[in-house]
Design a protein around this motif. Sequence first.
Motif, short mmCIF file in Angstrom:
data_model
loop_
_atom_site.label_atom_id
_atom_site.label_comp_id
_atom_site.label_asym_id
_atom_site.label_seq_id
_atom_site.Cartn_x
_atom_site.Cartn_y
_atom_site.Cartn_z
N ILE A 99 0.85 -1.20 0.06
CA ILE A 99 -0.01 0.11 -0.01
C ILE A 99 0.78 1.18 -0.20
N GLY A 132 0.64 1.82 -3.85
CA GLY A 132 -0.84 2.17 -3.94
C GLY A 132 -0.98 3.63 -4.95
N PRO A 133 -2.21 4.02 -5.05
CA PRO A 133 -3.21 3.60 -4.24
C PRO A 133 -4.01 2.55 -4.80
N TYR A 134 -4.60 1.75 -3.86
CA TYR A 134 -5.62 0.66 -4.32
C TYR A 134 -7.02 1.08 -4.27
N SER A 181 -4.46 4.91 3.87
CA SER A 181 -5.12 5.23 2.37
C SER A 181 -6.62 5.31 2.85
N THR A 192 -9.29 4.26 0.21
CA THR A 192 -9.48 2.80 -0.18
C THR A 192 -10.70 2.14 0.30
N TYR A 224 -15.25 3.75 -4.55
CA TYR A 224 -13.74 4.24 -4.49
C TYR A 224 -13.96 5.53 -5.40
#
Length: 376
Positions: free
Chosen positions: A43, A47-49, A74, A77, A124
Amino acid sequence: MSVPRKILFVDDEQNILDSYRASLRRRFSVETALGPEEGLEKIVKSGPYAVVVSDLKMPKMDGVTFLNKVQELSPDTVRIMLTGHADLDSAIAAVNEGSVFRFLTKPSHIDEMVRTLTVAVKQYSLVVAERELLRGTLRGSIKVLMDILSLVNPEAFGRSERVRRLAGFLGQSLSLAQPLHLDLAAMLCQLGCVTLPETVLQKVLKGEDLSPEEKQIFDMHPSITVGMLSNIPRMEKVTEIILHMQDSLAVNPTQPVESRVLRLCLDYDLLVQQGMEKQDAIDALRAREGVYDPKMVTVLEKGTAGEEGYVRREIALSELRVGMLLDEDLWSLDEVYIMVDGTEITEAALIRISNFAKTKRLPDRIRVKVPVEQVA
């Protein structure tokens, strides 16, 4: 073509991770991490995820603890937990506490997983789009409004621009999670001053004592600002910051951190504008026990008061460019007050100066702070 949103699966069993990747890779951009430690590392580095899916039961760190850490690293997320039937109570509690968006029971059918991931990715995208709205459209609109008001009332709204730079410096130094809220609050914090009698505002800016009635009028300007902004959507956090920006920490220990920053910056700017040297202003603020967060005062003292990245120059008025800052008040030679010290030169400001130059006599040269990238 838009980049696919990334999804991270975290589990302590490699065969389960391989199964997720094999069954979902044609529909989603799937990455995996073997255990929570590797998940947190990914992450930070990759990231970002959009979505993180974690097993509940893992050694060293359970899924709830892991997803709470994901939220800290994050915040945007979307977090999903996989759990067995025996652990439903833990999963439900995590959802209710807000650390988990949804949970799935194991084993989860592929169709159910696909539906859940599709909804999570959409969630998201909505969060990111809302943030971009604040950063782009709303922020730009407010900046235009502040530019116009700074031409009408240069003292009040020139001050908000200085305070905005100070607050941005402090916010960056303190690594605030949502610096945009602080930036908007700093831009708007003087909006209620349009209702103040000119005599009251002048007394405040000069550090003169206010009568009880005048103090009551001045103390109302944050709530007046909040009232003005109440009809603008997605401004709840910003109005909360402004509403509490005159609180002292001792009286309100739960004062939002952004409000603490704003209070400190406003009071520091006021002392400096009244003629205090910067270190004397810092010392005066530190002497007011219980009003400010001492750590923030120290950050302000050690820093450059938001002026890093500029060099001082005296230039011809015709050399003014967008992005420069006035380093002194701008008056016409026949004593018309045009702009306050610290005002950022914008397109609107250049037009105003150009118009005055055509009709009134202006000084040939002026002191400014020039962004280093504009220095030849």
